[in-house]
Write a protein that holds these residues in place. Structure first.
Motif, PDB file in Angstrom:
ATOM      1  N   UNK A 238      25.072  51.509  43.668  1.00 17.12           N
ATOM      2  CA  UNK A 238      25.267  51.283  42.193  1.00 17.12           C
ATOM      3  C   UNK A 238      23.893  50.481  42.081  1.00 17.12           C
ATOM      4  N   UNK A 239      23.474  49.424  42.571  1.00 17.31           N
ATOM      5  CA  UNK A 239      22.262  48.609  42.356  1.00 17.31           C
ATOM      6  C   UNK A 239      21.077  49.514  42.189  1.00 17.31           C
ATOM      7  N   UNK A 240      20.949  50.744  42.715  1.00 14.75           N
ATOM      8  CA  UNK A 240      19.663  51.598  42.626  1.00 14.75           C
ATOM      9  C   UNK A 240      20.035  52.260  41.371  1.00 14.75           C
ATOM     10  N   UNK A 241      20.989  52.673  41.124  1.00 12.96           N
ATOM     11  CA  UNK A 241      21.179  53.451  39.811  1.00 12.96           C
ATOM     12  C   UNK A 241      20.843  52.418  38.471  1.00 12.96           C
ATOM     13  N   UNK A 242      21.117  51.012  38.858  1.00 11.57           N
ATOM     14  CA  UNK A 242      20.750  50.115  37.871  1.00 11.57           C
ATOM     15  C   UNK A 242      19.371  49.967  37.824  1.00 11.57           C
ATOM     16  N   UNK A 243      18.669  50.039  38.861  1.00  8.25           N
ATOM     17  CA  UNK A 243      17.080  49.554  38.857  1.00  8.25           C
ATOM     18  C   UNK A 243      16.406  50.881  38.289  1.00  8.25           C
ATOM     19  N   UNK A 244      16.952  52.164  38.433  1.00 12.22           N
ATOM     20  CA  UNK A 244      16.394  53.317  37.880  1.00 12.22           C
ATOM     21  C   UNK A 244      16.637  53.055  36.417  1.00 12.22           C
ATOM     22  N   UNK A 245      17.833  52.531  35.862  1.00 10.38           N
ATOM     23  CA  UNK A 245      17.673  52.257  34.218  1.00 10.38           C
ATOM     24  C   UNK A 245      16.983  51.153  33.755  1.00 10.38           C
ATOM     25  N   UNK A 246      16.782  49.896  34.935  1.00 12.55           N
ATOM     26  CA  UNK A 246      16.187  49.002  34.071  1.00 12.55           C
ATOM     27  C   UNK A 246      14.790  48.672  34.887  1.00 12.55           C
TER      28      UNK A 246
ATOM     29  N   UNK B 135      11.862  53.334  28.569  1.00  8.65           N
ATOM     30  CA  UNK B 135      11.147  54.525  28.118  1.00  8.65           C
ATOM     31  C   UNK B 135      11.950  54.758  26.782  1.00  8.65           C
ATOM     32  N   UNK B 136      13.041  54.519  26.540  1.00  8.47           N
ATOM     33  CA  UNK B 136      13.737  54.841  25.255  1.00  8.47           C
ATOM     34  C   UNK B 136      13.465  53.695  24.255  1.00  8.47           C
ATOM     35  N   UNK B 137      13.281  52.571  24.657  1.00  6.93           N
ATOM     36  CA  UNK B 137      12.842  51.539  23.815  1.00  6.93           C
ATOM     37  C   UNK B 137      11.270  51.572  23.454  1.00  6.93           C
ATOM     38  N   UNK B 138      10.511  51.845  24.161  1.00  6.42           N
ATOM     39  CA  UNK B 138       9.071  52.409  23.860  1.00  6.42           C
ATOM     40  C   UNK B 138       8.995  53.586  23.060  1.00  6.42           C
ATOM     41  N   UNK B 139       9.777  54.499  23.111  1.00  7.24           N
ATOM     42  CA  UNK B 139       9.864  55.835  22.296  1.00  7.24           C
ATOM     43  C   UNK B 139      10.015  55.541  20.912  1.00  7.24           C
ATOM     44  N   UNK B 140      10.798  54.442  20.621  1.00  5.65           N
ATOM     45  CA  UNK B 140      11.348  54.284  19.414  1.00  5.65           C
ATOM     46  C   UNK B 140      10.509  53.071  18.860  1.00  5.65           C
TER      47      UNK B 140
ATOM     48  N   UNK C 198      11.013  45.574  28.082  1.00  9.14           N
ATOM     49  CA  UNK C 198      11.557  44.422  28.350  1.00  9.14           C
ATOM     50  C   UNK C 198      11.643  44.054  30.022  1.00  9.14           C
ATOM     51  N   UNK C 199      11.332  43.059  30.154  1.00 13.79           N
ATOM     52  CA  UNK C 199      11.335  42.622  31.887  1.00 13.79           C
ATOM     53  C   UNK C 199      12.526  42.252  32.407  1.00 13.79           C
ATOM     54  N   UNK C 200      13.502  43.278  32.529  1.00 11.50           N
ATOM     55  CA  UNK C 200      14.910  43.010  32.600  1.00 11.50           C
ATOM     56  C   UNK C 200      15.006  42.017  33.887  1.00 11.50           C
TER      57      UNK C 200
END
Length: 284
Positions: A105-113, A122-127, A132-134
């Motif tokens: 799960x931690x690697x999934x989270x890292x892929x998102x953050x 990627x989504x934030x910058x697209x808009x 954000x430095x999570x």
């Protein structure tokens, strides 16, 4: 064999345990200096104790509440689905995360953050927003950790409540329909009263772990980022870091004993409160 016999090792909490080279565990244990309550005193008076206690208790209180409200709601909703195939499909999808390791799960989270190529940035910058430095901003992590814990455990808890709901006599629903009860009134007066005893018992058991916090959740998911310790450092993470940094087995054992005793006291106290309110609903 695995629960009571190892309790002999509780003596480590009262010793300054040191491993004697070339000797066995028992020799090292009996020849280590007696520390009395020094290990407990060090933990209870440390500068981080207040933060550790706050994080551990607040997260657990929030988890207990959400792990009642959300699974009960999902169990009631799934019970209203007439299609057996759809019902099983929803149960499977919600139950699947329970089997995933927190490491995975931690690697999934890292892929998102991931700050550079993560999906969220990627989504934030697209808009047109700034990334954000999570992993260096603590303010986001109480929400992230709470979401991940609920996401991973809600399927299991939901199945437990759903099993109780499916055991309800269907004639009760038929009688309620004949009396003109709406769907909401049926839910309010049939499954929820039946679930009350199950909710109370699971809550009493959960209260016993109030001073424990999932090590994997608070250590693996934030990638052990030191900048997040303000909101991710719990008692279990503290114990691991103490062992890793100073190999202080005595202190770690003292903290574990402290957690067990406080958990036992909380279970007994919560059960007694329930007995005062309604003796039939208490766990013992």
């Amino acid at each position: 064999l695995f629960c009571f016999l190892p309790m002999f090792g509780l003596i480590i909490a009262f010793k300054n345990f040191k491993i004697t080279p070339g000797r066995g565990f028992l020799y090292s244990l009996f020849h280590s200096d007696w520390a009395g309550f020094d290990n407990f005193k060090f933990f209870l008076t440390s500068n981080t104790f207040t933060m550790l206690l706050r994080n551990t208790l607040l997260y657990n209180i929030l988890f207990i509440v959400l792990n009642i409200v959300i699974p009960v709601t999902l169990a009631v909703l799934i019970n209203q689905i007439y299609s057996r195939i759809a019902s099983k499909a929803y149960q499977t999808m919600m139950f699947f995360p329970y089997f995933l390791s927190w490491v995975v799960v931690s690697y999934f989270v890292y892929a998102f953050l991931n700050p550079d190529k993560g999906l969220m940035n990627t989504i934030i910058q697209f808009f047109g927003g700034d990334k954000i430095m999570w992993y260096s901003q603590p303010k986001w992590w109480p929400l992230i950790l709470t979401f991940m814990q609920v996401w991973k455990s809600m399927g299991y808890n939901m199945v437990v409540y759903l099993a109780s709901i499916t055991g309800i006599d269907s004639t009760l629903y038929e009688a309620a329909t004949l009396d003109g009860a709406t769907k909401w009134q049926q839910i309010l007066h049939i499954p929820l009263p039946f679930l009350k005893s199950m909710i109370i018992i699971l809550t009493i058991m959960a209260v016993g772990s109030m001073f424990h916090a999932s090590f994997d959740l608070f250590y693996q998911v934030p990638q052990n980022s030191g900048q997040l310790y303000k909101v991710t450092n719990t008692i279990d993470v503290f114990v691991y870091n103490t062992l890793k940094d100073s190999n202080n087995v005595g202190l770690s054992s003292a903290v574990a004993l402290f957690q067990s005793i406080t958990g036992f006291v909380l279970v007994m106290l919560t059960n007694q409160i329930v007995r005062w309110i309604d003796k039939d609903l208490s766990m013992f």
